[in-house]
Design a protein around this motif. Structure first.
Motif, PDB file in Angstrom:
ATOM      1  N   ILE A  19       0.843  -1.209   0.000  1.00 25.84           N
ATOM      2  CA  ILE A  19       0.000   0.000   0.000  1.00 25.84           C
ATOM      3  C   ILE A  19       0.876   1.256   0.000  1.00 25.84           C
ATOM      4  O   ILE A  19       0.622   2.206  -0.741  1.00 25.84           O
ATOM      5  CB  ILE A  19      -0.962  -0.016   1.204  1.00 25.84           C
ATOM      6  N   LEU A  20       1.925   1.259   0.813  1.00 25.33           N
ATOM      7  CA  LEU A  20       2.832   2.399   0.906  1.00 25.33           C
ATOM      8  C   LEU A  20       3.467   2.716  -0.446  1.00 25.33           C
ATOM      9  O   LEU A  20       3.484   3.864  -0.885  1.00 25.33           O
ATOM     10  CB  LEU A  20       3.911   2.096   1.952  1.00 25.33           C
ATOM     11  N   PHE A  21       3.957   1.690  -1.123  1.00 19.35           N
ATOM     12  CA  PHE A  21       4.620   1.898  -2.417  1.00 19.35           C
ATOM     13  C   PHE A  21       3.623   2.143  -3.544  1.00 19.35           C
ATOM     14  O   PHE A  21       3.939   2.857  -4.496  1.00 19.35           O
ATOM     15  CB  PHE A  21       5.549   0.720  -2.735  1.00 19.35           C
ATOM     16  N   SER A  22       2.441   1.586  -3.453  1.00 19.84           N
ATOM     17  CA  SER A  22       1.420   1.787  -4.489  1.00 19.84           C
ATOM     18  C   SER A  22       1.000   3.247  -4.603  1.00 19.84           C
ATOM     19  O   SER A  22       0.523   3.670  -5.654  1.00 19.84           O
ATOM     20  CB  SER A  22       0.195   0.914  -4.208  1.00 19.84           C
ATOM     21  N   ALA A  23       1.191   4.012  -3.555  1.00 23.34           N
ATOM     22  CA  ALA A  23       0.872   5.436  -3.599  1.00 23.34           C
ATOM     23  C   ALA A  23       1.797   6.180  -4.567  1.00 23.34           C
ATOM     24  O   ALA A  23       1.507   7.300  -4.973  1.00 23.34           O
ATOM     25  CB  ALA A  23       0.980   6.037  -2.200  1.00 23.34           C
ATOM     26  N   HIS A  24       2.900   5.528  -4.959  1.00 30.03           N
ATOM     27  CA  HIS A  24       3.878   6.163  -5.844  1.00 30.03           C
ATOM     28  C   HIS A  24       3.933   5.521  -7.226  1.00 30.03           C
ATOM     29  O   HIS A  24       4.729   5.942  -8.064  1.00 30.03           O
ATOM     30  CB  HIS A  24       5.258   6.131  -5.190  1.00 30.03           C
ATOM     31  N   GLY A  25       3.110   4.496  -7.452  1.00 27.41           N
ATOM     32  CA  GLY A  25       3.085   3.849  -8.763  1.00 27.41           C
ATOM     33  C   GLY A  25       2.661   2.394  -8.673  1.00 27.41           C
ATOM     34  O   GLY A  25       2.239   1.907  -7.627  1.00 27.41           O
ATOM     35  N   THR A  26       2.814   1.699  -9.785  1.00 30.03           N
ATOM     36  CA  THR A  26       2.406   0.306  -9.885  1.00 30.03           C
ATOM     37  C   THR A  26       3.417  -0.606  -9.194  1.00 30.03           C
ATOM     38  O   THR A  26       4.621  -0.504  -9.432  1.00 30.03           O
ATOM     39  CB  THR A  26       2.297  -0.110 -11.363  1.00 30.03           C
ATOM     40  N   VAL A  27       2.912  -1.482  -8.346  1.00 26.27           N
ATOM     41  CA  VAL A  27       3.740  -2.484  -7.682  1.00 26.27           C
ATOM     42  C   VAL A  27       3.337  -3.844  -8.234  1.00 26.27           C
ATOM     43  O   VAL A  27       2.185  -4.251  -8.114  1.00 26.27           O
ATOM     44  CB  VAL A  27       3.536  -2.449  -6.150  1.00 26.27           C
ATOM     45  N   LEU A  62      10.287   7.825  -0.142  1.00 32.59           N
ATOM     46  CA  LEU A  62      10.149   6.891   0.974  1.00 32.59           C
ATOM     47  C   LEU A  62      11.454   6.595   1.719  1.00 32.59           C
ATOM     48  O   LEU A  62      11.406   6.081   2.831  1.00 32.59           O
ATOM     49  CB  LEU A  62       9.513   5.588   0.488  1.00 32.59           C
ATOM     50  N   ASN A  63      12.601   6.912   1.127  1.00 33.87           N
ATOM     51  CA  ASN A  63      13.849   6.701   1.856  1.00 33.87           C
ATOM     52  C   ASN A  63      13.868   7.607   3.080  1.00 33.87           C
ATOM     53  O   ASN A  63      13.610   8.810   2.986  1.00 33.87           O
ATOM     54  CB  ASN A  63      15.064   6.983   0.969  1.00 33.87           C
ATOM     55  N   LEU A  64      14.119   7.018   4.230  1.00 37.38           N
ATOM     56  CA  LEU A  64      14.121   7.697   5.538  1.00 37.38           C
ATOM     57  C   LEU A  64      12.724   8.156   5.972  1.00 37.38           C
ATOM     58  O   LEU A  64      12.590   9.033   6.828  1.00 37.38           O
ATOM     59  CB  LEU A  64      15.120   8.860   5.556  1.00 37.38           C
ATOM     60  N   PHE A  65      11.702   7.533   5.418  1.00 39.32           N
ATOM     61  CA  PHE A  65      10.308   7.809   5.774  1.00 39.32           C
ATOM     62  C   PHE A  65       9.962   7.017   7.036  1.00 39.32           C
ATOM     63  O   PHE A  65      10.390   5.877   7.203  1.00 39.32           O
ATOM     64  CB  PHE A  65       9.404   7.367   4.610  1.00 39.32           C
ATOM     65  N   ASN A  66       9.209   7.610   7.950  1.00 39.55           N
ATOM     66  CA  ASN A  66       8.818   6.925   9.176  1.00 39.55           C
ATOM     67  C   ASN A  66       7.621   6.016   8.946  1.00 39.55           C
ATOM     68  O   ASN A  66       6.568   6.465   8.499  1.00 39.55           O
ATOM     69  CB  ASN A  66       8.480   7.934  10.282  1.00 39.55           C
ATOM     70  N   VAL A  67       7.815   4.741   9.255  1.00 40.96           N
ATOM     71  CA  VAL A  67       6.754   3.741   9.162  1.00 40.96           C
ATOM     72  C   VAL A  67       6.744   2.976  10.481  1.00 40.96           C
ATOM     73  O   VAL A  67       7.731   2.337  10.839  1.00 40.96           O
ATOM     74  CB  VAL A  67       6.995   2.759   7.990  1.00 40.96           C
TER      75      VAL A  67
END
Length: 79
Positions: A19-27, A62-67
């Motif tokens: 879900i996190l990566f899908s916000a930036h494109g197709t996974v 997302l690099n250094l993003f807080n999750v």
């Protein structure tokens, strides 16, 4: 493009990463690496994004993003 996601909180799920990566494109694929003996997360995952521009955007954002109280690290995986 294959991305390596490190420093994940052990409780983070594969679905949450997708879900996190899908916000930036197709996974197209997301693989959370699990310990074979315990079944628990080892704290890293691989995410496959076919579009290079979307993958670069995901890395930049997302690099250094807080999750889940953990600052994740995202970079292009080495082949």
């Amino acid at each position: 493009m294959k991305l390596l996601v490190r420093n994940l909180e052990r409780k983070t799920t594969e679905q949450e990463i997708r879900i996190l990566f899908s916000a930036h494109g197709t996974v197209t694929d997301c693989h959370l690496v699990l310990d074979q003996e315990t079944g628990l997360s080892k704290g890293f995952a691989f995410v496959e994004m076919p579009n290079e521009a979307e993958a670069k955007t995901a890395v930049e954002n997302l690099n250094l993003f807080n999750v889940a109280k953990s600052k994740i690290r995202v970079k292009f995986a080495q082949s």
